[in-house]
Design a protein around this motif. Sequence first.
Motif, PDB file in Angstrom:
ATOM      1  N   ARG A 104     -42.617 -29.968  -9.066  1.00 46.29           N
ATOM      2  CA  ARG A 104     -42.456 -28.509  -9.112  1.00 46.29           C
ATOM      3  C   ARG A 104     -41.045 -28.098  -8.713  1.00 46.29           C
ATOM      4  NH1 ARG A 104     -47.765 -25.414  -6.863  1.00 46.29           N
ATOM      5  NH2 ARG A 104     -46.524 -23.640  -7.548  1.00 46.29           N
ATOM      6  N   ALA A 142     -35.809 -17.046   0.579  1.00 44.80           N
ATOM      7  CA  ALA A 142     -35.853 -16.860  -0.879  1.00 44.80           C
ATOM      8  C   ALA A 142     -35.564 -15.405  -1.244  1.00 44.80           C
ATOM      9  CB  ALA A 142     -37.218 -17.284  -1.419  1.00 44.80           C
ATOM     10  N   MET A 187     -39.128 -19.485   4.934  1.00 41.76           N
ATOM     11  CA  MET A 187     -38.718 -19.854   3.575  1.00 41.76           C
ATOM     12  C   MET A 187     -38.873 -18.686   2.615  1.00 41.76           C
ATOM     13  SD  MET A 187     -41.706 -22.458   2.357  1.00 41.76           S
ATOM     14  CE  MET A 187     -43.225 -21.875   1.608  1.00 41.76           C
ATOM     15  N   ALA A 198     -34.311 -17.654  -6.379  1.00 43.51           N
ATOM     16  CA  ALA A 198     -34.872 -18.694  -5.509  1.00 43.51           C
ATOM     17  C   ALA A 198     -36.384 -18.628  -5.513  1.00 43.51           C
ATOM     18  CB  ALA A 198     -34.362 -18.526  -4.081  1.00 43.51           C
ATOM     19  N   GLN A 199     -37.023 -19.757  -5.377  1.00 47.60           N
ATOM     20  CA  GLN A 199     -38.471 -19.836  -5.209  1.00 47.60           C
ATOM     21  C   GLN A 199     -38.775 -20.719  -4.008  1.00 47.60           C
ATOM     22  OE1 GLN A 199     -40.268 -21.127  -8.900  1.00 47.60           O
ATOM     23  NE2 GLN A 199     -40.472 -18.995  -9.555  1.00 47.60           N
ATOM     24  N   SER A 200     -39.737 -20.301  -3.199  1.00 44.24           N
ATOM     25  CA  SER A 200     -40.086 -21.105  -2.025  1.00 44.24           C
ATOM     26  C   SER A 200     -41.349 -21.921  -2.297  1.00 44.24           C
ATOM     27  CB  SER A 200     -40.295 -20.194  -0.809  1.00 44.24           C
ATOM     28  OG  SER A 200     -41.382 -19.321  -1.010  1.00 44.24           O
ATOM     29  N   PHE A 201     -41.428 -23.066  -1.650  1.00 44.15           N
ATOM     30  CA  PHE A 201     -42.545 -23.990  -1.851  1.00 44.15           C
ATOM     31  C   PHE A 201     -43.037 -24.521  -0.503  1.00 44.15           C
ATOM     32  CE2 PHE A 201     -39.994 -24.039  -5.661  1.00 44.15           C
ATOM     33  CZ  PHE A 201     -40.934 -23.965  -6.676  1.00 44.15           C
ATOM     34  N   THR A 202     -44.349 -24.517  -0.317  1.00 44.57           N
ATOM     35  CA  THR A 202     -44.912 -25.146   0.878  1.00 44.57           C
ATOM     36  C   THR A 202     -44.743 -26.656   0.779  1.00 44.57           C
ATOM     37  OG1 THR A 202     -47.086 -25.435  -0.120  1.00 44.57           O
ATOM     38  CG2 THR A 202     -46.687 -23.357   1.011  1.00 44.57           C
ATOM     39  N   GLN A 239     -46.952 -27.863  -1.964  1.00 43.68           N
ATOM     40  CA  GLN A 239     -46.428 -27.540  -3.294  1.00 43.68           C
ATOM     41  C   GLN A 239     -45.224 -28.392  -3.662  1.00 43.68           C
ATOM     42  OE1 GLN A 239     -45.654 -23.318  -2.880  1.00 43.68           O
ATOM     43  NE2 GLN A 239     -47.600 -22.764  -3.830  1.00 43.68           N
TER      44      GLN A 239
END
Lengths: 448, 448
Positions: B140, B102, B98, B112-116, B119
Amino acid sequence: MSLPTTDVKTEDLTAPAAKTTQLIVQKFGGSSVSDAEGIKRVARRVVDAQKAGNEVVVVVSAMGDTTDELLDLAAQVTDSAPAREMDMLLSAGERISMALLAMAINKFGASAQSFTGSQAGMITDGIHGKARIIDVDPHRIRTALDKGHIAIVAGFQGMSHATKEITTLGRGGSDTTAVALAAALDADVCEIYTDVDGIFTADPRVVPTAQKIDRISSEEMLELAASGAKILHLRCVEYARRFGVPLHVRSSFSQHEGTWVLPGADDKITIQEGVALEQPIISGVAHDRSEAKVTVVGVPDIPGKAAAIFQVIAKAHSNIDMIVQNVSTHGTGRTDISFTLPIVEGADALAALRDAQPEIGFESIEYNENVGKLSLIGAGMRSHPGVSATFFKALSDAGININMISTSEIRISVVTHADLLDDAVRAIHKAFELDGDAEATVYGGTGR
Amino acid sequence: MSLPTTDVKTEDLTAPAAKTTQLIVQKFGGSSVSDAEGIKRVARRVVDAQKAGNEVVVVVSAMGDTTDELLDLAAQVTDSAPAREMDMLLSAGERISMALLAMAINKFGASAQSFTGSQAGMITDGIHGKARIIDVDPHRIRTALDKGHIAIVAGFQGMSHATKEITTLGRGGSDTTAVALAAALDADVCEIYTDVDGIFTADPRVVPTAQKIDRISSEEMLELAASGAKILHLRCVEYARRFGVPLHVRSSFSQHEGTWVLPGADDKITIQEGVALEQPIISGVAHDRSEAKVTVVGVPDIPGKAAAIFQVIAKAHSNIDMIVQNVSTHGTGRTDISFTLPIVEGADALAALRDAQPEIGFESIEYNENVGKLSLIGAGMRSHPGVSATFFKALSDAGININMISTSEIRISVVTHADLLDDAVRAIHKAFELDGDAEATVYGGTGR
């Protein structure tokens, strides 16, 4: 279990192996866990520490080449990775090593749980790639220990306070994680495992007869680290000193005692006779080839001009190390200001200075990467006259020209031509009778 | 932006490409992001979707072989990894993919922002390795979309509600992550990208003339997935059906329309004339070789004995599929009970049954892994007489012996000898006139 006051700690650490049950934080770098065999070797060591009756917290870096492999993947995708995403990417490395280490420990009959930086309560600011720890809330670690688990914690990473983003701590991050956890948990010792036996009186690659230092004050270690010794990062030593955490730097390949870095140890010299006798005047010689020398020539000798120059450098995020301002002897009302900074920050700093040239009004810039810095460190030198004399005579006898000089109460540093640096280190090491009888093990690489 | 009622959604999805601005959740499996080139290809596709005016959330699996490599590392360290640590280990895989995705998206000029999983608000129960989603709090993600970002979310992972542990969702986890996010964000569509053009009337490896299905109800898709079709996992379809999320299964290698899986689509048959004409009676034929047949012989024909058997199986955590109880004709007061279950769960189930033999009082157990299951699925069959007749005649004509039969309102399943399964699939596919003119693309692997 943990020591209530600094005084007791100081006494205890004069004989470091005295207590039976301790809370120990152990930090293993990437080279110690580079493959399954390494992970199993570390696991056995950790289990042994618990079986000896201790509570054990382990901080671990990413496996060997993992970070480089992840950076390579990123480079295949982009040449301008956002720092936030780079932190997300790199933080995966410790997840892998810590989970594997926890598995190996469980396999060896003990119980381990792994925790990410955020789970371990490593709260940082929001500066991706080089975040600073602003708080540590290790309640999950404490709970795991209370339940009899060994706690494995991801080094190098945390979570930002305001935005709950994943951050990484930058260079020396894993060491700093270990020390910060040790401080927050009031640990008895923070053991930094590496591939050499400890801190040496000089880099054994340069001075084969360098000796392992048994004990050193954090103040001296700070100067050593700041002067180029690679084993411990400045940041980790600063943190340990501030919070009174005893560090034990030792090899993960042997059971030998390593080097104890003791907060306030040099204070003992005047208090405890026995220790004072053991404490050498000089701790060691460090050297550093990572800096460049910048000279700003013809600066108007007017109040505020030096400040203007250093503000420009600070805005370029460069860290200035040594500074020398020549006396204004031209009769021109102008002076030269020389300083050193990391070579990697040289280009940005030069660009910033050139932009500011019209405003500051200096004449020109000289830039030289072909320099080296040598530092002699020893808490003893503050009360021993003649150290400077011996130091400069040794360099002079060896035919070493000196470019810059800077001193503190426990350090003398000089900048020389890079090609002469090794000779200078050997000359100083010999002059202060630091040479041992045997050759030391050669330094290996350092992890995060 | 999102559709307020099911009615409007139903109308809209009759012509799926009607709206201009949508909230789209796209899921890409491991084979789509197996290397830097794959990641860049996916990134371009994602950026295109945003440039077309949509809000885009991307759910991504671990890169190609990453999961296997991590499992291999674990196997080198232990043969009995704790589930908690295995989840910690495996969840590193999506972090890598991810973050790289991103980065690639940022490189292509979008943000782009990646999130676990944690998150992204994927809250699960605490069952490591096969956690269930119990809540989704995507605030988020919503914030990131509102700021104009593309949100990249780690598939397959979440955080446990009670203990805040990292969990993984098990098989089909990434698809389920995508659908759960689509539901929580009230997305217009959840696009599941794969390496084939959509859902086919049969496995093209067995039936080369199998045709792509343009639209299918989630009810039928449920039966197809439960009957062995590998493209979509049962769990993801169940989730989509329950929350009314339209799925679009399509190829990441082409721009072709794939297969739309529409909640309540079969209800339209009686309402909308135009759709009814397009809707075939039969959707497709699925087959499954992953199950074994167990026969418990000589069970006392007393109330409660069947229940006792299935309680034993349930306690062994086995999932029973088909069940047949023979009529008690021996005159002995005993009967036989047959059922199928996944081969991987066979050993545990048999052991549990043997332990319970004295208590239940059956005579013996027969176990056969050499069986296959064929299922014919179609919402149309409930109102069309003669489907069963055609079905069994086709099997009979092809000389296929039937072991077990089970039916629902929209499905007929039979168990045959494994060697005859492909012949059976082809016979049924032909009998229901599902064969197309051209040969289909052959199925590839599936990701998490």
